[in-house]
Design a protein around this motif. Structure first.
Motif, PDB file in Angstrom:
ATOM      1  N   ASN B 101       3.056 -13.880  -3.763  1.00 21.21           N
ATOM      2  CA  ASN B 101       2.776 -13.916  -5.196  1.00 21.21           C
ATOM      3  C   ASN B 101       2.176 -15.248  -5.630  1.00 21.21           C
ATOM      4  O   ASN B 101       1.408 -15.302  -6.588  1.00 21.21           O
ATOM      5  CB  ASN B 101       4.049 -13.655  -6.001  1.00 21.21           C
ATOM      6  CG  ASN B 101       4.448 -12.192  -5.935  1.00 21.21           C
ATOM      7  OD1 ASN B 101       3.603 -11.342  -5.647  1.00 21.21           O
ATOM      8  ND2 ASN B 101       5.707 -11.901  -6.189  1.00 21.21           N
ATOM      9  N   ASN B 104      -1.918 -15.255  -3.232  1.00 21.48           N
ATOM     10  CA  ASN B 104      -3.066 -14.376  -3.028  1.00 21.48           C
ATOM     11  C   ASN B 104      -3.478 -13.674  -4.310  1.00 21.48           C
ATOM     12  O   ASN B 104      -2.797 -13.743  -5.339  1.00 21.48           O
ATOM     13  CB  ASN B 104      -2.833 -13.389  -1.875  1.00 21.48           C
ATOM     14  CG  ASN B 104      -1.802 -12.341  -2.229  1.00 21.48           C
ATOM     15  OD1 ASN B 104      -1.482 -12.141  -3.392  1.00 21.48           O
ATOM     16  ND2 ASN B 104      -1.278 -11.683  -1.228  1.00 21.48           N
ATOM     17  N   ASP B 105      -4.625 -13.043  -4.246  1.00 23.19           N
ATOM     18  CA  ASP B 105      -5.183 -12.434  -5.445  1.00 23.19           C
ATOM     19  C   ASP B 105      -4.887 -10.948  -5.502  1.00 23.19           C
ATOM     20  O   ASP B 105      -5.359 -10.258  -6.390  1.00 23.19           O
ATOM     21  CB  ASP B 105      -6.707 -12.645  -5.466  1.00 23.19           C
ATOM     22  CG  ASP B 105      -7.044 -14.120  -5.400  1.00 23.19           C
ATOM     23  OD1 ASP B 105      -6.296 -14.895  -6.013  1.00 23.19           O
ATOM     24  OD2 ASP B 105      -8.026 -14.486  -4.736  1.00 23.19           O
ATOM     25  N   LEU B 106      -4.112 -10.468  -4.526  1.00 23.68           N
ATOM     26  CA  LEU B 106      -3.785  -9.044  -4.547  1.00 23.68           C
ATOM     27  C   LEU B 106      -2.889  -8.735  -5.745  1.00 23.68           C
ATOM     28  O   LEU B 106      -2.202  -9.617  -6.258  1.00 23.68           O
ATOM     29  CB  LEU B 106      -3.040  -8.666  -3.265  1.00 23.68           C
ATOM     30  CG  LEU B 106      -3.826  -8.771  -1.955  1.00 23.68           C
ATOM     31  CD1 LEU B 106      -2.914  -8.468  -0.785  1.00 23.68           C
ATOM     32  CD2 LEU B 106      -5.012  -7.818  -1.957  1.00 23.68           C
ATOM     33  N   SER B 107      -2.890  -7.480  -6.143  1.00 29.05           N
ATOM     34  CA  SER B 107      -2.028  -7.090  -7.255  1.00 29.05           C
ATOM     35  C   SER B 107      -0.580  -7.089  -6.791  1.00 29.05           C
ATOM     36  O   SER B 107      -0.295  -7.042  -5.601  1.00 29.05           O
ATOM     37  CB  SER B 107      -2.408  -5.695  -7.737  1.00 29.05           C
ATOM     38  OG  SER B 107      -2.053  -4.750  -6.759  1.00 29.05           O
ATOM     39  N   LYS B 108       0.315  -7.146  -7.754  1.00 29.02           N
ATOM     40  CA  LYS B 108       1.758  -7.096  -7.469  1.00 29.02           C
ATOM     41  C   LYS B 108       2.099  -5.872  -6.623  1.00 29.02           C
ATOM     42  O   LYS B 108       2.909  -5.931  -5.716  1.00 29.02           O
ATOM     43  CB  LYS B 108       2.532  -7.030  -8.800  1.00 29.02           C
ATOM     44  CG  LYS B 108       2.974  -8.394  -9.280  1.00 29.02           C
ATOM     45  CD  LYS B 108       4.508  -8.438  -9.428  1.00 29.02           C
ATOM     46  CE  LYS B 108       5.064  -9.837  -9.272  1.00 29.02           C
ATOM     47  NZ  LYS B 108       5.032 -10.640 -10.468  1.00 29.02           N
ATOM     48  N   LYS B 109       1.424  -4.770  -6.942  1.00 26.93           N
ATOM     49  CA  LYS B 109       1.712  -3.505  -6.273  1.00 26.93           C
ATOM     50  C   LYS B 109       1.334  -3.568  -4.791  1.00 26.93           C
ATOM     51  O   LYS B 109       2.079  -3.116  -3.936  1.00 26.93           O
ATOM     52  CB  LYS B 109       0.910  -2.401  -6.972  1.00 26.93           C
ATOM     53  CG  LYS B 109       1.644  -1.081  -7.078  1.00 26.93           C
ATOM     54  CD  LYS B 109       0.852  -0.129  -7.941  1.00 26.93           C
ATOM     55  CE  LYS B 109       1.304   1.294  -7.777  1.00 26.93           C
ATOM     56  NZ  LYS B 109       0.421   2.205  -8.545  1.00 26.93           N
ATOM     57  N   GLU B 110       0.174  -4.167  -4.510  1.00 29.13           N
ATOM     58  CA  GLU B 110      -0.266  -4.284  -3.121  1.00 29.13           C
ATOM     59  C   GLU B 110       0.654  -5.214  -2.333  1.00 29.13           C
ATOM     60  O   GLU B 110       0.989  -4.938  -1.178  1.00 29.13           O
ATOM     61  CB  GLU B 110      -1.711  -4.804  -3.071  1.00 29.13           C
ATOM     62  CG  GLU B 110      -2.721  -3.741  -3.470  1.00 29.13           C
ATOM     63  CD  GLU B 110      -4.099  -4.337  -3.714  1.00 29.13           C
ATOM     64  OE1 GLU B 110      -5.034  -3.965  -3.004  1.00 29.13           O
ATOM     65  OE2 GLU B 110      -4.227  -5.199  -4.612  1.00 29.13           O
ATOM     66  N   ASN B 111       1.053  -6.320  -2.981  1.00 22.48           N
ATOM     67  CA  ASN B 111       1.990  -7.242  -2.334  1.00 22.48           C
ATOM     68  C   ASN B 111       3.313  -6.555  -2.027  1.00 22.48           C
ATOM     69  O   ASN B 111       3.896  -6.756  -0.971  1.00 22.48           O
ATOM     70  CB  ASN B 111       2.249  -8.455  -3.234  1.00 22.48           C
ATOM     71  CG  ASN B 111       1.122  -9.462  -3.154  1.00 22.48           C
ATOM     72  OD1 ASN B 111       0.364  -9.474  -2.188  1.00 22.48           O
ATOM     73  ND2 ASN B 111       1.004 -10.279  -4.173  1.00 22.48           N
ATOM     74  N   LYS B 113       3.809  -3.415  -1.477  1.00 17.38           N
ATOM     75  CA  LYS B 113       3.635  -2.471  -0.378  1.00 17.38           C
ATOM     76  C   LYS B 113       3.662  -3.218   0.960  1.00 17.38           C
ATOM     77  O   LYS B 113       4.322  -2.799   1.907  1.00 17.38           O
ATOM     78  CB  LYS B 113       2.295  -1.728  -0.551  1.00 17.38           C
ATOM     79  CG  LYS B 113       2.231  -0.425   0.198  1.00 17.38           C
ATOM     80  CD  LYS B 113       1.031   0.413  -0.225  1.00 17.38           C
ATOM     81  CE  LYS B 113       0.610   1.325   0.921  1.00 17.38           C
ATOM     82  NZ  LYS B 113      -0.549   0.800   1.662  1.00 17.38           N
ATOM     83  N   LEU B 114       2.937  -4.344   0.990  1.00 20.63           N
ATOM     84  CA  LEU B 114       2.881  -5.172   2.199  1.00 20.63           C
ATOM     85  C   LEU B 114       4.277  -5.660   2.571  1.00 20.63           C
ATOM     86  O   LEU B 114       4.705  -5.569   3.727  1.00 20.63           O
ATOM     87  CB  LEU B 114       1.953  -6.357   1.937  1.00 20.63           C
ATOM     88  CG  LEU B 114       1.479  -7.152   3.139  1.00 20.63           C
ATOM     89  CD1 LEU B 114       0.667  -6.255   4.063  1.00 20.63           C
ATOM     90  CD2 LEU B 114       0.624  -8.335   2.678  1.00 20.63           C
ATOM     91  N   GLU B 117       6.339  -2.956   4.060  1.00 21.21           N
ATOM     92  CA  GLU B 117       5.922  -2.669   5.439  1.00 21.21           C
ATOM     93  C   GLU B 117       6.557  -3.657   6.408  1.00 21.21           C
ATOM     94  O   GLU B 117       7.076  -3.283   7.464  1.00 21.21           O
ATOM     95  CB  GLU B 117       4.395  -2.794   5.565  1.00 21.21           C
ATOM     96  CG  GLU B 117       3.643  -1.525   5.200  1.00 21.21           C
ATOM     97  CD  GLU B 117       2.147  -1.778   5.147  1.00 21.21           C
ATOM     98  OE1 GLU B 117       1.482  -1.110   4.336  1.00 21.21           O
ATOM     99  OE2 GLU B 117       1.655  -2.657   5.896  1.00 21.21           O
TER     100      GLU B 117
END
Lengths: 250, 250
Positions: B101, B104-111, B113-114, B117
């Protein structure tokens, strides 16, 4: 189970009930202690009733609570950021340590003459004394909390890409939070004492004022009402902070 | 990323005498290598890794991460600590997402999910909403490891990360670490006191000695991957490492 729970709930109320009964027997029932030495429970109840009817009890209580709140909030606004700064910077801590150590043990009440000089008689003067009373305990607890932050957590955050601000807000502040709440808890009890003292001298309302006027007018019932209400406010604050402490589980 | 350690020395001053943790240490690590550090306690392995990470400063000499001089900790050099380093006020999931958080520039949702995983890969996804104090020691360390791994740092520094974990889980984690290392292209520096672990994991084993802390020798591990603990070659090489460590002398 129900029996055990009930016992646990009732246990703290046994001693107060016994004390009230003894008080009642010594005064109202047997008249062993005259009312000018110690007002009886019935005196107190009738004083409470009168004070409720004319709205004075509510007014003085609210006035005292407002002062305590204003003082503690003002002290937090100053002491928490300052404490974080001093806990974080060794240089600033050393620089200020003597001043804080000298100011801290001075009884807040001895500031009353200056508070009257600077702020006159009224709300701001009382709030200033309360502020002085609790600012140091919040400050010292905050500094301590910041210094006790586990170094490995700060280092872990650094290697996870945290900047100084992230470390302050996401590591040091939560880590110091239990100490800050303890400081506030101590601060509030000091604040309550300061409030009543300050109201006796530098105010024209509040429970302290009510107690002082009643004693001058020889109304011991009202004095006892004031004392009881202050005690109850103390319990309520203590309960609030205990709730807050339970929220902080680390 | 390649690492160059040039003539690094470090001493600690204690009340009795100075302690030379590292003296004139030179080391070159190629991009993508898996290096294990072995040696008796007091040989400065942890200090060397802390200096490489930037958490500690060398008295003399310098460290280069690729072309860049290391001046402080960075997200480019992940560090996994021997002691527990999870943030107690965050849940498992929040801990794993801490670095993501921030950086990176990914959305909260993508983070999210990662992170799930990664938690899945160490079998802890059902604990994602637990707090660290609710986990066992081994579970905490697994969370700490994926909290760093998830950031894909070019250099990953691990200070006896598996020492508190039981053997079965340790072997699983070693295999997972090798898988992750093969998939990505990170350089791994791994301190251990377990010869078996070093032989199983490393491309090269750096053997250190104490008084003063220094590199004694560097052994290239001649075993093919995947390695088998039961093979004769494995045993033979383990013997060689132990001879170099001086296990048989004392």
């Amino acid at each position: 189970m129900v029996y055990v729970d009930l016992k646990k709930t009732l246990l703290p109320f046994i001693l107060p009930s016994v004390l009230i009964i003894i008080w009642f027997i010594l005064t109202d029932a047997l008249h062993l202690i005259p009312p000018y030495i110690l007002p009886s429970p019935l005196n107190v109840v009738s004083a409470i009733w009168k004070l409720i009817i004319d709205g004075k009890l509510l007014m003085h209580t609210i006035s005292t609570i407002i002062k305590v709140f204003s003082g503690i909030i003002l002290a937090s606004v100053v002491a928490i950021p300052l404490g974080i700064l001093l806990g974080w910077s060794h240089t600033l801590d050393e620089l200020t340590s003597i001043v804080i150590s000298i100011l801290r043990p001075i009884p807040p009440i001895s500031w009353i003459p200056f508070s009257i000089l600077w702020f006159g008689i009224g709300l701001s003067s009382a709030v200033f004394v309360i502020f002085i009373g609790c600012v140091f305990s919040v400050l010292v607890y905050t500094i301590d909390g910041v210094k006790r932050t586990d170094k490995v957590l700060i280092e872990a955050a650094q290697t996870l890409g945290a900047n100084k601000w992230d470390i302050l807000s996401k590591i040091i502040l939560p880590s110091a939070a239990p100490y800050i709440v303890s400081g506030l808890k101590v601060g509030v009890s000091i604040a309550l004492m300061c409030t009543v003292s300050a109201e006796m001298i530098a105010s024209s309302n509040g429970l302290g004022y009510m107690i002082l006027t009643a004693s001058q007018l020889f109304q011991p019932g009202i004095v006892v009402v004031g004392m009881i209400i202050i005690g109850i406010i103390g319990i309520l604050f203590d309960y609030l902070f205990r709730r807050a402490q339970n929220k902080i589980f680390w | 990323m390649a690492i160059n350690v040039k003539n690094v020395s470090k001493s600690y001053v204690s009340t009795n005498k100075d302690f030379t943790a590292l003296k004139n240490v030179d080391l070159h690590v190629n991009d993508g290598e898996f290096i294990c550090f072995l040696g008796p306690s007091g040989c400065g392995k942890t200090t060397l890794l802390r200096i490489i990470s930037g958490l500690e400063k060398a008295d003399e000499g310098e460290v280069y991460d690729g072309e860049n001089l290391v001046t402080g900790p960075s997200i480019d050099r992940g560090f996994i600590f021997q002691q527990y380093s999870l943030f107690p006020w965050y849940t498992v999931l929040e801990n794993v997402m801490f670095g993501l958080n921030l950086n990176n520039d990914l959305s909260k949702k993508e983070n999210l999910k990662l992170a799930e995983e990664y938690l899945e890969s160490v079998g802890l996804v059902e604990f994602k909403n637990s707090y660290p104090h609710e986990l066992s020691g081994g579970m905490k360390q697994r969370v700490a490891i994926i909290r760093s791994l998830i950031l894909n740092a070019p250099i990953l520094i691990m200070d006896e990360p598996f020492s508190a974990i039981d053997m079965l889980n340790r072997h699983n984690l070693q295999d997972q670490l090798i898988d992750i290392w093969k998939e990505g292209n990170s350089t791994i520096l791994f301190v251990t006191h377990d010869v078996d672990e070093a032989v199983y994991l490393a491309d090269k084993i750096v053997i250190m000695d104490k008084n003063p802390g220094r590199i004694k020798t560097i052994l290239e591990v001649p075993l093919e991957r995947p390695r088998h603990r039961e093979s004769k070659e494995f045993f033979d090489f383990q013997d060689e490492v132990e001879r170099n460590l001086g296990v048989w002398e004392s």
